[in-house]
Structure formats: structure tokens, C-alpha cells
Design an enzyme around this catalytic site. Structure first.
Site, PDB file in Angstrom:
ATOM      1  N   SER A 169       8.780   4.453   0.065  1.00 29.11           N
ATOM      2  CA  SER A 169       7.338   4.243   0.207  1.00 29.11           C
ATOM      3  C   SER A 169       6.723   3.206  -0.707  1.00 29.11           C
ATOM      4  O   SER A 169       5.674   3.428  -1.302  1.00 29.11           O
ATOM      5  CB  SER A 169       6.595   5.546  -0.034  1.00 29.11           C
ATOM      6  OG  SER A 169       6.505   6.216   1.141  1.00 29.11           O
TER       7      SER A 169
ATOM      8  N   GLY B   6      12.893   3.047   1.808  1.00 29.37           N
ATOM      9  CA  GLY B   6      12.571   4.392   2.299  1.00 29.37           C
ATOM     10  C   GLY B   6      11.904   5.246   1.236  1.00 29.37           C
ATOM     11  O   GLY B   6      11.782   6.453   1.395  1.00 29.37           O
TER      12      GLY B   6
ATOM     13  N   GLY C 275      11.466  -1.515   1.634  1.00 31.58           N
ATOM     14  CA  GLY C 275      12.459  -1.183   2.662  1.00 31.58           C
ATOM     15  C   GLY C 275      13.472  -0.154   2.217  1.00 31.58           C
ATOM     16  O   GLY C 275      14.451   0.098   2.907  1.00 31.58           O
TER      17      GLY C 275
ATOM     18  N   GLU D 210      -2.105   0.325   7.282  1.00 30.78           N
ATOM     19  CA  GLU D 210      -0.701   0.153   7.673  1.00 30.78           C
ATOM     20  C   GLU D 210      -0.575   0.065   9.206  1.00 30.78           C
ATOM     21  O   GLU D 210       0.200  -0.719   9.740  1.00 30.78           O
ATOM     22  CB  GLU D 210       0.118   1.323   7.132  1.00 30.78           C
ATOM     23  CG  GLU D 210       1.578   1.028   7.126  1.00 30.78           C
ATOM     24  CD  GLU D 210       2.321   1.703   5.984  1.00 30.78           C
ATOM     25  OE1 GLU D 210       1.737   1.909   4.904  1.00 30.78           O
ATOM     26  OE2 GLU D 210       3.485   2.024   6.195  1.00 30.78           O
TER      27      GLU D 210
ATOM     28  N   ASP E 148       3.257   9.458   3.229  1.00 36.94           N
ATOM     29  CA  ASP E 148       3.523   8.696   2.020  1.00 36.94           C
ATOM     30  C   ASP E 148       2.267   8.555   1.157  1.00 36.94           C
ATOM     31  O   ASP E 148       2.321   8.675  -0.064  1.00 36.94           O
ATOM     32  CB  ASP E 148       4.028   7.288   2.380  1.00 36.94           C
ATOM     33  CG  ASP E 148       5.142   7.334   3.411  1.00 36.94           C
ATOM     34  OD1 ASP E 148       5.803   8.380   3.513  1.00 36.94           O
ATOM     35  OD2 ASP E 148       5.340   6.323   4.118  1.00 36.94           O
TER      36      ASP E 148
HETATM   37  C1  GLA Z   1       7.722   6.760   7.006  1.00 43.14           C
HETATM   38  C2  GLA Z   1       6.255   6.852   7.384  1.00 43.14           C
HETATM   39  C3  GLA Z   1       5.724   8.276   7.218  1.00 43.14           C
HETATM   40  C4  GLA Z   1       6.625   9.311   7.897  1.00 43.14           C
HETATM   41  C5  GLA Z   1       8.085   9.065   7.517  1.00 43.14           C
HETATM   42  C6  GLA Z   1       9.027   9.934   8.309  1.00 43.14           C
HETATM   43  O1  GLA Z   1       7.885   6.980   5.624  1.00 43.14           O
HETATM   44  O2  GLA Z   1       5.494   5.986   6.591  1.00 43.14           O
HETATM   45  O3  GLA Z   1       4.406   8.348   7.721  1.00 43.14           O
HETATM   46  O4  GLA Z   1       6.429   9.316   9.271  1.00 43.14           O
HETATM   47  O5  GLA Z   1       8.484   7.722   7.731  1.00 43.14           O
HETATM   48  O6  GLA Z   1       8.873  11.260   7.935  1.00 43.14           O
END
Ligand code: GLA
Length: 353
Positions: free
Chosen positions: A108, A106, A104, A143, A155
Site C-alpha cells: 500500500s 502490495g 507495487g 485512486e 488500505d
Molecule cells: C488492494 C486494494 C484494496 C483491496 C486489496 C485486496 O490493496 O487497494 O482496496 O481491495 O487490494 O484486498
């Protein structure tokens, strides 16, 4: 088959190009040092056991036909099923997961988990790796279909194709990946946690209220805009036409079109060694994500302000939005907030040992 295989997959920071991947656009992410490690041990039976060290939780399911379940268990069940659906003859294994990317945040953690699971499962079965872009697509399908987050390929490609000292210019229209040297000299890229957790699979708290729609909602707004504009993807959308759309669709499309332009400008600025310009572009990206795409929150704004107060040349939200980390570009001599973490462009996923 081998006894044991260990795979590491990194998380990522996206330098610029946010919410463009599922719109066939452009992005410029890089893999980071932090990530997820999966240790797979062959068991000789037809079951998979998953031990999630950081969650202090376990799962166990039949190799051939796992039931669907939401939450973290969906990842391993989905990867095992989709790899076999593509003809990879997996073996029963015990999978031990540990990580250094907070879920969570951001950065990945989900993609890192998917990718590390794939590489470990293939290696412990003695199978060779498929094409890494195809593998990214498989992870993204998991996912979408197993975890319920309608995320794109950003990601997973960053995790699989990362290179030391480089960002990756990804064109999602043809899935081409071009390394772009990220020569920072005495400058530094740092992330700062907003303290707010986000989940791409559900509704997220927006800046104005408790139940503003989240990531999946943005994605469906883009699909509605495509339909209204009569284009297959927002890569083909035209700004003048987009302005005639009803709100909020006009603002969403404006973000996507201008963000693609900012990716190209960032590539040029990096080639020219103009990091001040990169900072301006990060700020412009953040303003667009806050005002047009509306994925910022008060906690994110506070984190951005702290980086700017520390002298950042530019700062912005990274990833899906509604919380998580912010990224800042600091000039030589600037002192980052104490909890900020320096992020280093690092190699992509690999087997360990
Ligand atoms: C998340 C998603 C990605 C992308 C970003 C925004 O990380 O997993 O696929 O869309 O948000 O850029």
C-alpha cells in the site's frame, strides 16, 4: 497557515480478508512501520510543486485547477482537487515526498502517499483534519478517478486508523473499525517479496498467461455476480445460489463469502491466543485466492513455498495480487529467509514534529 508541515502515513499488511473491501465484507489489516513522508512548505503563491525524491521526478500545477494526468502525478493533483472540492481552503506549497514502502509491493504505497499528502496539505494550510473515515473515502476516490485503480477502502482505513500492537477488524458495510489485539509473543509475522511488481491500475500477468486481467477485472466480475444474483453487494450473497452462477463468477463469489468467514475465525483465534489456528486460516485464504480468485502467479507461489520451507505456520499473498509480497506467520525459533522483513503492527498516520 504554517511555514512547514511534515506528515507520515504507514503502509499496511492485511492479515486476512482479501478482495472483500469492495464487496462490503470484512478485513483484518494492520498499519506497518514503513510508509511515506510528505514535507509541505508553504510558498505563498497559487501553485503546487511536487518533488518525488525516490523517483527523482517533479511535477508542478496550478492549485485551483490542475489538469488530469495518469501515473504518479495523478495522486497529488487528485488529492489537491478533491480536498478543495470538499471545501478545504488549501494554500500553494512545495511538497517533498520520500518513502520506505516500495511501489507495487502490495504493501500500500499508494494509500500511504494519498494519506500523507492529505495530512500535510491540510496542516500547512492551518486546517483541521476531517473525520478519518471520510478522509479514507476521499483518498480512495482519488485512486479510482485520478489514478484509474478501482480499489476499495482497505488500505486507506488501515493507514489512517492503525494502532500499535493491533489489527483492525473493518466491516465495510457500515465502515466500523474495531481494534483487535495482535499479541504475537515469540511468533513473528514476516513479509517476503515475490520480486514481481503489480499495478492495480492496469492489466496484470496471471498465472497461466501473459495478459490475464487484473484487479479491475476482478472487481467487475464481482459486480456482474451481484447483478446475476440480484443483490446489492456480495455481502448478501448466498453460497448455494452462487454455485449456480457460470464460471468464473461462482468461484469468485465463493472466495468472497468464505474469506469473510475466515476473518471472523481469525478474530476468534486471536482472542483465544491460538496462533496455530491463525496459520491454518492464512493457508486457507491463500488457497482460495490462488484457486478461486485466481490472483496468484508462479513467483508468488515460490515465495509462499519458501516461507513454508522456513517453517511458517501459514503463508499467503497480500493485497491486490498478481505479484508483490507474501505474508508468513513464523513460530518461535524458525529462521525466516534472509530477505524477509518482520512486520510490526504500528500507529496510523500522523504529523511529525
Ligand atoms: C488492494 C486494494 C484494496 C483491496 C486489496 C485486496 O490493496 O487497494 O482496496 O481491495 O487490494 O484486498
Amino acid at each position: 497557515m504554517t511555514e512547514t508541515a511534515i506528515a507520515f502515513a504507514p503502509g499496511r499488511v492485511n492479515l486476512i480478508g482479501e478482495h472483500t473491501d469492495y464487496n462490503q465484507g470484512l478485513a483484518l489489516p494492520f498499519a506497518i512501520r514503513e510508509g511515506v513522508t510528505v514535507r509541505a512548505q508553504a510558498t505563498g503563491n497559487a501553485h503546487v510543486t511536487v518533488i518525488a525524491r525516490d523517483l527523482d521526478a517533479e511535477d508542478s500545477f496550478p492549485l485551483r485547477a490542475p489538469d488530469r494526468t495518469r501515473g504518479w502525478r495523478g495522486f497529488a493533483r487528485g488529492i489537491v482537487t478533491e480536498l478543495q472540492a470538499q471545501g478545504h481552503n488549501l494554500v500553494g506549497a512545495e511538497l517533498e515526498i520520500s518513502g520506505t514502502v516500495p511501489p507495487g509491493s502490495g504493501l500500500s504505497s499508494s494509500a500511504a502517499l494519498e494519506v500523507a499528502l492529505c495530512l500535510a496539505l491540510l496542516a500547512v494550510a492551518g486546517l483541521s483534519e476531517p473525520d478519518r473515515i471520510d478522509l479514507a473515502a476521499l483518498c480512495s476516490k482519488v485512486e479510482n478517478d485520478w489514478v484509474g485503480a478501482q480499489t476499495g477502502l482497505l488500505d486507506q482505513i488501515a493507514s489512517l486508523r492503525g494502532e500499535a500492537n493491533c489489527a483492525l477488524r473493518i466491516d465495510f458495510r457500515d465502515r466500523s473499525v474495531d481494534p483487535v489485539p495482535l499479541d504475537l509473543g515469540d511468533y513473528a509475522l514476516v513479509t517476503l517479496d515475490s520480486g514481481e511488481r503489480h499495478a492495480n491500475a492496469g492489466p496484470s500477468r496471471g498465472r497461466d498467461g501473459p495478459e490475464e486481467p487484473g484487479y479491475n477485472q476482478r472487481r467487475s466480475e464481482c459486480a456482474r455476480a451481484c447483478e446475476a444474483l440480484g443483490v446489492a453487494s456480495l455481502r448478501e450473497a448466498d453460497l448455494a445460489q452462487a454455485r449456480k452462477l457460470p464460471e468464473p463468477l461462482a468461484r469468485r463469489v465463493k472466495h468472497v463469502i468464505t474469506e469473510n468467514e475466515r476473518v471472523e475465525r481469525t478474530v476468534s483465534a486471536l482472542a483465544a491466543g491460538d496462533l496455530d489456528r491463525v496459520g491454518e486460516l492464512l493457508d486457507a485464504s491463500h488457497a482460495s485466492l490462488r484457486d478461486d480468485y485466481e490472483i496468484s502467479t508462479p513467483a508468488v507461489e515460490r515465495a509462499v513455498a519458501r516461507l513454508r520451507d522456513a517453517g511458517a505456520l501459514g503463508a499467503r499473498i497480500v493485497g491486490g495480487g498478481f505479484g508483490g509480497n507474501v505474508l508468513g506467520l513464523l513460530p518461535p525459533g524458525a529462521t525466516p529467509p534472509p530477505e524477509a522483513i518482520s512486520v510490526i503492527p504500528s500507529p496510523g498516520a500522523h504529523l511529525v514534529g
